[in-house]
Motif scaffolding. Structure first.
Motif, short mmCIF file in Angstrom:
data_model
loop_
_atom_site.label_atom_id
_atom_site.label_comp_id
_atom_site.label_asym_id
_atom_site.label_seq_id
_atom_site.Cartn_x
_atom_site.Cartn_y
_atom_site.Cartn_z
N MET A 1 -10.46 18.47 -29.25
CA MET A 1 -11.01 19.42 -29.28
C MET A 1 -10.34 20.85 -29.25
O MET A 1 -9.17 20.77 -28.81
N TYR A 2 -10.52 21.84 -30.10
CA TYR A 2 -9.91 23.07 -30.04
C TYR A 2 -10.45 24.31 -29.54
O TYR A 2 -11.48 24.16 -29.55
N VAL A 3 -9.52 24.78 -28.89
CA VAL A 3 -10.26 25.97 -27.71
C VAL A 3 -9.30 27.39 -27.91
O VAL A 3 -8.32 27.17 -28.21
N ILE A 4 -10.17 28.32 -27.68
CA ILE A 4 -9.38 29.60 -27.56
C ILE A 4 -9.78 30.03 -26.10
O ILE A 4 -11.14 30.17 -25.84
N LEU A 5 -9.01 30.38 -25.31
CA LEU A 5 -9.13 30.84 -23.72
C LEU A 5 -8.81 32.26 -23.65
O LEU A 5 -7.55 32.48 -24.03
N VAL A 6 -9.61 33.02 -23.30
CA VAL A 6 -9.29 34.31 -22.76
C VAL A 6 -9.58 34.68 -21.25
O VAL A 6 -10.68 34.14 -21.01
N PHE B 1 -5.05 32.38 -25.17
CA PHE B 1 -4.45 31.12 -25.15
C PHE B 1 -5.37 30.29 -26.41
O PHE B 1 -6.39 30.52 -26.38
N GLU B 2 -4.75 29.25 -27.17
CA GLU B 2 -5.36 28.44 -27.99
C GLU B 2 -4.64 27.13 -27.98
O GLU B 2 -3.63 26.94 -27.75
N GLY B 3 -5.39 26.06 -28.46
CA GLY B 3 -4.85 24.89 -28.89
C GLY B 3 -5.84 23.65 -29.04
O GLY B 3 -6.69 23.83 -28.32
N GLU B 4 -5.21 22.59 -29.17
CA GLU B 4 -5.98 21.28 -29.03
C GLU B 4 -5.77 20.53 -27.76
O GLU B 4 -4.52 20.94 -26.82
N ILE B 5 -6.88 20.34 -27.12
CA ILE B 5 -7.11 19.73 -25.74
C ILE B 5 -8.19 18.78 -25.56
O ILE B 5 -9.09 18.88 -26.28
N SER B 6 -7.63 17.59 -24.83
CA SER B 6 -8.60 16.76 -24.67
C SER B 6 -9.89 17.11 -23.63
O SER B 6 -9.64 18.00 -22.85
N ASP B 7 -10.75 16.47 -23.84
CA ASP B 7 -12.03 16.87 -22.86
C ASP B 7 -11.77 16.63 -21.52
O ASP B 7 -12.23 17.68 -20.74
N SER B 8 -11.15 15.71 -21.13
CA SER B 8 -10.66 15.49 -19.79
C SER B 8 -9.73 16.44 -19.20
O SER B 8 -9.52 16.93 -18.21
#
Length: 91
Positions: free
Chosen positions: A1-6, A38-45
């Motif tokens: 999954m791809y996320v953007i975290l602020v 921050f952003e990037g690909e990260i697994s669900d776990s």
């Protein structure tokens, strides 16, 4: 999954220490693109673990963290105006 975290961490009192710890947690899992973004690909776990670690660090009465999720980066249009932080090609 791809996320953007602020995140927005209140730096008063013990806030600077919380900010530093949250920054380090995010930096371990995602790419730092702007001061508190921050952003990037990260697994669900891994995302589940990151969320739990962040939740332990923040003060829920003054701090906030928002995570935008997408199945893939290709579903996002990104336009950077000005300096792009943590650019691997910048010296």
């Amino acid at each position: 999954m791809y996320v953007i975290l602020v995140y927005d961490i209140c730096k008063e009192g013990n806030g600077q220490k919380r900010w530093n710890r949250v920054f380090k947690l995010c930096k371990q899992n995602l790419v730092h693109i702007q001061k508190s973004v921050f952003e990037g690909e990260i697994s669900d776990s891994d995302l589940f673990k990151l969320e739990g670690s962040i939740e332990k660090e923040i003060d829920k009465s003054t701090d906030s963290v928002i995570i935008f999720k997408s199945r893939n980066e290709r579903w996002l249009d990104k336009n950077v105006i000005g300096l792009q932080q943590d650019d691997p090609f910048m010296i």
